[in-house]
Design an enzyme around this catalytic site. Structure first.
Site, mmCIF file in Angstrom:
data_model
loop_
_atom_site.group_PDB
_atom_site.id
_atom_site.type_symbol
_atom_site.label_atom_id
_atom_site.label_comp_id
_atom_site.label_asym_id
_atom_site.label_seq_id
_atom_site.Cartn_x
_atom_site.Cartn_y
_atom_site.Cartn_z
ATOM 1 N N PRO A 1 -121.072 40.250 39.492
ATOM 2 C CA PRO A 1 -122.131 39.981 40.472
ATOM 3 C C PRO A 1 -123.468 39.787 39.748
ATOM 4 C CG PRO A 1 -120.832 41.903 41.095
ATOM 5 C CD PRO A 1 -120.445 41.566 39.685
ATOM 6 N N LYS A 2 -124.313 38.908 40.280
ATOM 7 C CA LYS A 2 -125.626 38.675 39.675
ATOM 8 C C LYS A 2 -126.651 39.609 40.336
ATOM 9 C CE LYS A 2 -128.893 35.124 38.292
ATOM 10 N NZ LYS A 2 -130.072 35.939 38.634
ATOM 11 N N TRP A 3 -127.051 40.615 39.601
ATOM 12 C CA TRP A 3 -127.960 41.636 40.121
ATOM 13 C C TRP A 3 -129.372 41.093 40.230
ATOM 14 C CZ3 TRP A 3 -126.136 46.515 41.406
ATOM 15 C CH2 TRP A 3 -124.781 46.728 41.104
#
Length: 359
Positions: A30-32
């Protein structure tokens, strides 16, 4: 501090891609939505470094203690700082943590505690791990962080090699404040400041009202250049400032300044004539107001009659505003400016942030 990898180190970067790749050989995460952060630990000494190698340590005292408990005694870890509020990531709240006053830092450490998610390992004990392929760095990282609590402040990034699973994360995790997914070649070494990763972000468009403009930093009286368009959307309270559009060639900047100057109007009677009131507290801040992020810059703007509509590209909203600078698509002379409201924006289904930490 004496580590096999010493600061300053610029983190590995990502280049954008339109879709989740299906070719294989890639690990997805996931791209935080937070601050990129490298953690250097040598015994009791811990240093937090930003994407630009500036120290973040003093701003997150509560996280330093958590990292001492969670990380190996000697290591360098790449990851992301974030603040979560009501089951979603909140970048604007994270920004508030960067404050010059020590008393304010301590107060915010209690009120807005930060967390850290680890996703890469650069060094462990006496070993420089950067030349190792990512699959080995990730396995080593998972090994030393296997005992983390999902309710703690330090987390291990979730990962998958299944493109279908990554696509699901891309769709669902946005509801918890994530802005896409990141892909890392499994066989690639750690390459500081190189765009060897990929990122797939959400891409959307909206029709917005142009209600002001600012000159470019290189603008002169002899050759005025547009710096940015100031954008608005209507709601029950009137025209709200939602962001800017700023990517143009110099030739186009000159053309737009000349073209839009014909729409200049006095600030009196303009929808943003009340600028300056509630500069920081107002969630729908208008242009021209100072905040701790403006650094004393001249934020004055040229008010324009709100009669022009432009279609812009954006990734996602942060509250009532665009999270990042938008991209110019085209003028929309067919649109009535008063019809440009928040209702046109895509509604993202809420998603429980805590489930992102579950494998």
């Amino acid at each position: 501090m004496d580590l096999p990898v010493m600061p300053p180190v610029l983190p590995m970067l990502a280049k954008p891609q339109a879709k989740v790749p299906t070719s294989g050989g890639i690990a997805f995460e996931p791209k935080w939505d937070g601050f990129r952060c490298l953690v250097f630990r040598d015994g009791e000494e811990i240093e937090l470094a930003s994407r630009t190698a500036k120290s973040l340590t003093r701003y997150f005292p509560e996280l330093v203690e958590s990292l001492r408990t969670a990380l190996p005694t000697r290591c360098v870890v790449d990851g992301e700082l974030f603040v979560a509020f009501q089951d979603r990531l909140e970048f604007e709240l994270l920004q508030q943590r960067i404050h010059p006053a020590a008393s304010r830092v301590q107060k915010l450490a209690v009120e807005l505690p930060a967390s850290f998610v680890a996703f890469d390992l650069l060094a462990l004990d006496t070993v420089d791990c950067m030349a190792l392929p990512f699959r080995e760095r990730r396995a080593a990282l998972a090994g030393v962080l296997s005992d983390l609590s999902p309710t703690g402040q330090v987390h291990l990034a979730r990962t998958t090699e299944d493109p279908a699973e990554a696509e699901r994360w891309f769709r669902e995790f946005e509801g918890a404040g994530f802005d896409g997914v990141v892909g890392k070649p499994l066989d690639a070494p750690y390459a500081p400041n190189q765009r060897t990763m990929i990122k797939v972000k959400h891409a959307r468009t909206a029709d917005v009202v142009v209600a002001g403009m600012r000159p470019h930093k290189t603008s002169t009286d002899e050759r005025p250049l547009l710096g940015s368009l100031l954008l608005g959307l209507y709601d029950a309270g009137g025209l709200q400032h939602v962001g800017v559009c700023a990517t143009f060639t110099d030739a186009r900047r000159a053309e737009l300044w000349a073209e839009l100057s014909e729409l200049e109007v006095p600030i009196e009677g303009h929808p943003w004539s009340f600028m300056g009131e509630g500069a920081i507290a107002n969630p729908d801040r208008v242009p021209g107001t100072q905040s701790r992020w403006s650094g004393g810059k001249d934020l004055s703007f040229v008010p324009l009659a709100p009669t022009r509509v432009v279609e812009v590209g954006y990734d996602h909203m942060e509250g009532r505003r665009f999270r990042h600078t938008t991209q110019f698509k085209r003028w929309r002379p067919d649109r009535d400016p008063t019809s440009c409201d928040y209702d046109q924006l895509e509604t993202v289904t809420a998603f429980d942030l805590s489930t992102v930490f579950e494998e």
